[in-house]
Write a protein that holds these residues in place. Structure first.
Motif, PDB file in Angstrom:
ATOM      1  N   MET A 114       3.631   0.252 -14.059  1.00  0.00           N
ATOM      2  CA  MET A 114       4.250   0.412 -13.272  1.00  0.00           C
ATOM      3  C   MET A 114       4.855   0.262 -11.971  1.00  0.00           C
ATOM      4  O   MET A 114       5.044  -0.198 -10.915  1.00  0.00           O
ATOM      5  CB  MET A 114       5.854  -0.542 -13.960  1.00  0.00           C
ATOM      6  CG  MET A 114       5.616  -1.832 -15.626  1.00  0.00           C
ATOM      7  SD  MET A 114       7.072  -1.691 -16.148  1.00  0.00           S
ATOM      8  CE  MET A 114       6.462  -2.351 -17.189  1.00  0.00           C
ATOM      9  N   SER A 115       4.617   1.766 -12.226  1.00  0.00           N
ATOM     10  CA  SER A 115       4.636   2.534 -11.069  1.00  0.00           C
ATOM     11  C   SER A 115       4.827   2.199  -9.779  1.00  0.00           C
ATOM     12  O   SER A 115       3.243   2.630 -10.011  1.00  0.00           O
ATOM     13  CB  SER A 115       5.301   4.357 -11.161  1.00  0.00           C
ATOM     14  OG  SER A 115       6.093   4.029 -12.238  1.00  0.00           O
ATOM     15  N   GLY A 116       5.113   2.201  -8.518  1.00  0.00           N
ATOM     16  CA  GLY A 116       4.434   1.791  -7.220  1.00  0.00           C
ATOM     17  C   GLY A 116       3.685   0.952  -6.790  1.00  0.00           C
ATOM     18  O   GLY A 116       3.035   0.256  -6.227  1.00  0.00           O
ATOM     19  N   ARG A 117       4.015  -0.446  -7.944  1.00  0.00           N
ATOM     20  CA  ARG A 117       3.745  -1.878  -7.995  1.00  0.00           C
ATOM     21  C   ARG A 117       4.979  -2.406  -8.139  1.00  0.00           C
ATOM     22  O   ARG A 117       6.300  -1.893  -8.080  1.00  0.00           O
ATOM     23  CB  ARG A 117       3.074  -1.846  -9.638  1.00  0.00           C
ATOM     24  CG  ARG A 117       2.097  -0.446  -9.708  1.00  0.00           C
ATOM     25  CD  ARG A 117       0.893  -0.908  -8.899  1.00  0.00           C
ATOM     26  NE  ARG A 117       0.373  -1.757  -8.493  1.00  0.00           N
ATOM     27  CZ  ARG A 117      -1.311  -1.689  -9.265  1.00  0.00           C
ATOM     28  NH1 ARG A 117      -1.728  -0.991  -9.896  1.00  0.00           N
ATOM     29  NH2 ARG A 117      -2.072  -2.606  -8.920  1.00  0.00           N
ATOM     30  N   ASP A 118       4.282  -3.806  -7.674  1.00  0.00           N
ATOM     31  CA  ASP A 118       5.424  -4.949  -7.735  1.00  0.00           C
ATOM     32  C   ASP A 118       5.224  -5.272  -9.214  1.00  0.00           C
ATOM     33  O   ASP A 118       4.384  -6.346  -9.376  1.00  0.00           O
ATOM     34  CB  ASP A 118       4.963  -5.931  -6.168  1.00  0.00           C
ATOM     35  CG  ASP A 118       6.496  -7.100  -6.252  1.00  0.00           C
ATOM     36  OD1 ASP A 118       6.621  -8.121  -7.417  1.00  0.00           O
ATOM     37  OD2 ASP A 118       7.357  -6.935  -5.969  1.00  0.00           O
ATOM     38  N   ILE A 119       6.633  -5.732  -9.496  1.00  0.00           N
ATOM     39  CA  ILE A 119       6.223  -6.293 -11.818  1.00  0.00           C
ATOM     40  C   ILE A 119       7.140  -7.291 -11.250  1.00  0.00           C
ATOM     41  O   ILE A 119       7.002  -8.422 -12.189  1.00  0.00           O
ATOM     42  CB  ILE A 119       6.459  -5.749 -12.368  1.00  0.00           C
ATOM     43  CG1 ILE A 119       8.001  -4.865 -12.311  1.00  0.00           C
ATOM     44  CG2 ILE A 119       5.628  -4.262 -12.679  1.00  0.00           C
ATOM     45  CD1 ILE A 119       9.113  -4.763 -13.560  1.00  0.00           C
TER      46      ILE A 119
ATOM     47  N   LEU B  99       9.092   4.819  -7.989  1.00  0.00           N
ATOM     48  CA  LEU B  99       9.409   3.362  -7.615  1.00  0.00           C
ATOM     49  C   LEU B  99       8.490   2.606  -7.657  1.00  0.00           C
ATOM     50  O   LEU B  99       7.755   2.308  -7.996  1.00  0.00           O
ATOM     51  CB  LEU B  99       9.741   3.416  -5.818  1.00  0.00           C
ATOM     52  CG  LEU B  99      10.031   4.494  -5.078  1.00  0.00           C
ATOM     53  CD1 LEU B  99      10.295   4.261  -3.751  1.00  0.00           C
ATOM     54  CD2 LEU B  99      11.674   4.490  -5.427  1.00  0.00           C
ATOM     55  N   LEU B 100       9.588   0.603  -7.974  1.00  0.00           N
ATOM     56  CA  LEU B 100       8.673  -0.221  -9.085  1.00  0.00           C
ATOM     57  C   LEU B 100       9.706  -0.983  -7.749  1.00  0.00           C
ATOM     58  O   LEU B 100      10.753  -0.900  -6.953  1.00  0.00           O
ATOM     59  CB  LEU B 100       8.498  -0.217  -9.739  1.00  0.00           C
ATOM     60  CG  LEU B 100       9.787  -0.633 -10.975  1.00  0.00           C
ATOM     61  CD1 LEU B 100      10.438  -1.105 -10.664  1.00  0.00           C
ATOM     62  CD2 LEU B 100       9.709  -0.757 -12.373  1.00  0.00           C
ATOM     63  N   SER B 101       9.081  -1.740  -7.442  1.00  0.00           N
ATOM     64  CA  SER B 101       9.805  -3.483  -6.872  1.00  0.00           C
ATOM     65  C   SER B 101       9.855  -4.445  -7.923  1.00  0.00           C
ATOM     66  O   SER B 101       8.792  -5.086  -8.398  1.00  0.00           O
ATOM     67  CB  SER B 101       8.553  -3.644  -5.907  1.00  0.00           C
ATOM     68  OG  SER B 101       9.676  -5.079  -5.127  1.00  0.00           O
ATOM     69  N   ILE B 102      10.490  -5.282  -7.342  1.00  0.00           N
ATOM     70  CA  ILE B 102      11.338  -6.639  -7.883  1.00  0.00           C
ATOM     71  C   ILE B 102      11.674  -7.488  -7.451  1.00  0.00           C
ATOM     72  O   ILE B 102      12.309  -7.325  -6.848  1.00  0.00           O
ATOM     73  CB  ILE B 102      11.963  -6.444  -9.363  1.00  0.00           C
ATOM     74  CG1 ILE B 102      11.532  -5.264 -10.450  1.00  0.00           C
ATOM     75  CG2 ILE B 102      12.218  -8.000 -10.089  1.00  0.00           C
ATOM     76  CD1 ILE B 102      12.564  -5.124 -11.769  1.00  0.00           C
ATOM     77  N   HIS B 103      10.495  -8.005  -6.961  1.00  0.00           N
ATOM     78  CA  HIS B 103      11.410  -9.692  -6.072  1.00  0.00           C
ATOM     79  C   HIS B 103      11.423  -9.122  -4.245  1.00  0.00           C
ATOM     80  O   HIS B 103      12.902  -9.559  -3.933  1.00  0.00           O
ATOM     81  CB  HIS B 103      12.566 -10.216  -6.198  1.00  0.00           C
ATOM     82  CG  HIS B 103      12.104 -11.722  -6.061  1.00  0.00           C
ATOM     83  ND1 HIS B 103      12.967 -12.538  -4.824  1.00  0.00           N
ATOM     84  CD2 HIS B 103      11.032 -12.914  -5.795  1.00  0.00           C
ATOM     85  CE1 HIS B 103      12.663 -13.902  -4.943  1.00  0.00           C
ATOM     86  NE2 HIS B 103      11.771 -14.178  -5.546  1.00  0.00           N
ATOM     87  N   GLY B 104      10.815  -7.580  -3.916  1.00  0.00           N
ATOM     88  CA  GLY B 104      10.851  -7.660  -3.251  1.00  0.00           C
ATOM     89  C   GLY B 104      12.259  -5.811  -3.166  1.00  0.00           C
ATOM     90  O   GLY B 104      12.480  -5.265  -1.953  1.00  0.00           O
ATOM     91  N   ASP B 105      12.522  -6.015  -4.304  1.00  0.00           N
ATOM     92  CA  ASP B 105      13.802  -4.875  -4.543  1.00  0.00           C
ATOM     93  C   ASP B 105      13.012  -4.102  -4.943  1.00  0.00           C
ATOM     94  O   ASP B 105      12.568  -3.496  -5.566  1.00  0.00           O
ATOM     95  CB  ASP B 105      15.285  -5.327  -5.061  1.00  0.00           C
ATOM     96  CG  ASP B 105      16.367  -6.602  -4.265  1.00  0.00           C
ATOM     97  OD1 ASP B 105      15.900  -6.594  -3.643  1.00  0.00           O
ATOM     98  OD2 ASP B 105      16.739  -7.629  -5.135  1.00  0.00           O
TER      99      ASP B 105
ATOM    100  N   GLU C 230       0.803  -1.292   0.409  1.00  0.00           N
ATOM    101  CA  GLU C 230       0.446   0.146   0.030  1.00  0.00           C
ATOM    102  C   GLU C 230       0.686   1.273  -0.264  1.00  0.00           C
ATOM    103  O   GLU C 230       0.201   2.242  -0.825  1.00  0.00           O
ATOM    104  CB  GLU C 230      -0.929  -0.012   0.979  1.00  0.00           C
ATOM    105  CG  GLU C 230      -2.476   0.714   0.525  1.00  0.00           C
ATOM    106  CD  GLU C 230      -3.164   0.356   0.157  1.00  0.00           C
ATOM    107  OE1 GLU C 230      -3.366   1.201  -0.864  1.00  0.00           O
ATOM    108  OE2 GLU C 230      -2.934  -0.930  -0.632  1.00  0.00           O
ATOM    109  N   GLN C 231       1.755   1.189   0.564  1.00  0.00           N
ATOM    110  CA  GLN C 231       2.716   2.552   0.777  1.00  0.00           C
ATOM    111  C   GLN C 231       3.412   2.711  -0.556  1.00  0.00           C
ATOM    112  O   GLN C 231       3.907   3.550  -0.907  1.00  0.00           O
ATOM    113  CB  GLN C 231       3.911   2.462   1.818  1.00  0.00           C
ATOM    114  CG  GLN C 231       3.374   2.399   3.217  1.00  0.00           C
ATOM    115  CD  GLN C 231       4.295   1.675   4.762  1.00  0.00           C
ATOM    116  OE1 GLN C 231       5.424   0.464   4.336  1.00  0.00           O
ATOM    117  NE2 GLN C 231       3.841   2.371   5.397  1.00  0.00           N
ATOM    118  N   LEU C 232       3.251   1.406  -1.150  1.00  0.00           N
ATOM    119  CA  LEU C 232       4.530   1.606  -2.919  1.00  0.00           C
ATOM    120  C   LEU C 232       3.141   2.483  -3.535  1.00  0.00           C
ATOM    121  O   LEU C 232       4.414   2.750  -4.145  1.00  0.00           O
ATOM    122  CB  LEU C 232       4.964   0.105  -3.010  1.00  0.00           C
ATOM    123  CG  LEU C 232       5.747   0.162  -4.627  1.00  0.00           C
ATOM    124  CD1 LEU C 232       6.928   0.425  -4.745  1.00  0.00           C
ATOM    125  CD2 LEU C 232       5.776  -1.871  -4.251  1.00  0.00           C
TER     126      LEU C 232
END
Length: 108
Positions: free
Chosen positions: A77-82, A51-57, A36-38
């Motif tokens: 993709m911004s603000g999401r885990d892809i 920011l975006l996240s890939i496998h927690g990074d 939710e914060q991302l």
């Protein structure tokens, strides 16, 4: 059935913009974020911090508003885990924020 890559005008080299006004906190640590914060670091972030996240990074992609900003092909993709989208090869928004243990996945 899904057919793989679908982002319009994406997946091609885009020249880096000549000048990008970076947010004051570009590449500074944000610590650990919940999903939710991302989301608050999406393409509509008021300071332009993406920011975006890939496998927690977490990756700060603020220096590429042409790709990840509101008018870019990867804006969603911004603000999401892809992670799942990259792993599965389906770049559809429905594949963002899927948290699977990739070490347990088996080839089809």
């Amino acid at each position: 059935e899904k057919s793989g890559l679908s982002i319009k005008d994406g997946h091609r080299p885009l020249p880096r913009p000549d000048h990008v006004e970076l947010p004051h906190d570009h590449k500074q640590s944000v610590g650990t974020l919940t999903a939710e914060q991302l989301k608050s670091y999406g393409c509509d972030h008021p300071d332009g911090r993406f920011l975006l996240s890939i496998h927690g990074d977490l990756f700060d992609v603020s220096d590429r508003p042409d790709k990840y900003g509101p008018d870019g092909p990867y804006y969603s993709m911004s603000g999401r885990d892809i992670t799942w989208a990259l792993w599965s090869g389906y770049d559809d928004e429905n594949e963002w924020d899927k948290y699977y243990d990739l070490m347990q996945c088996k080839p089809l």
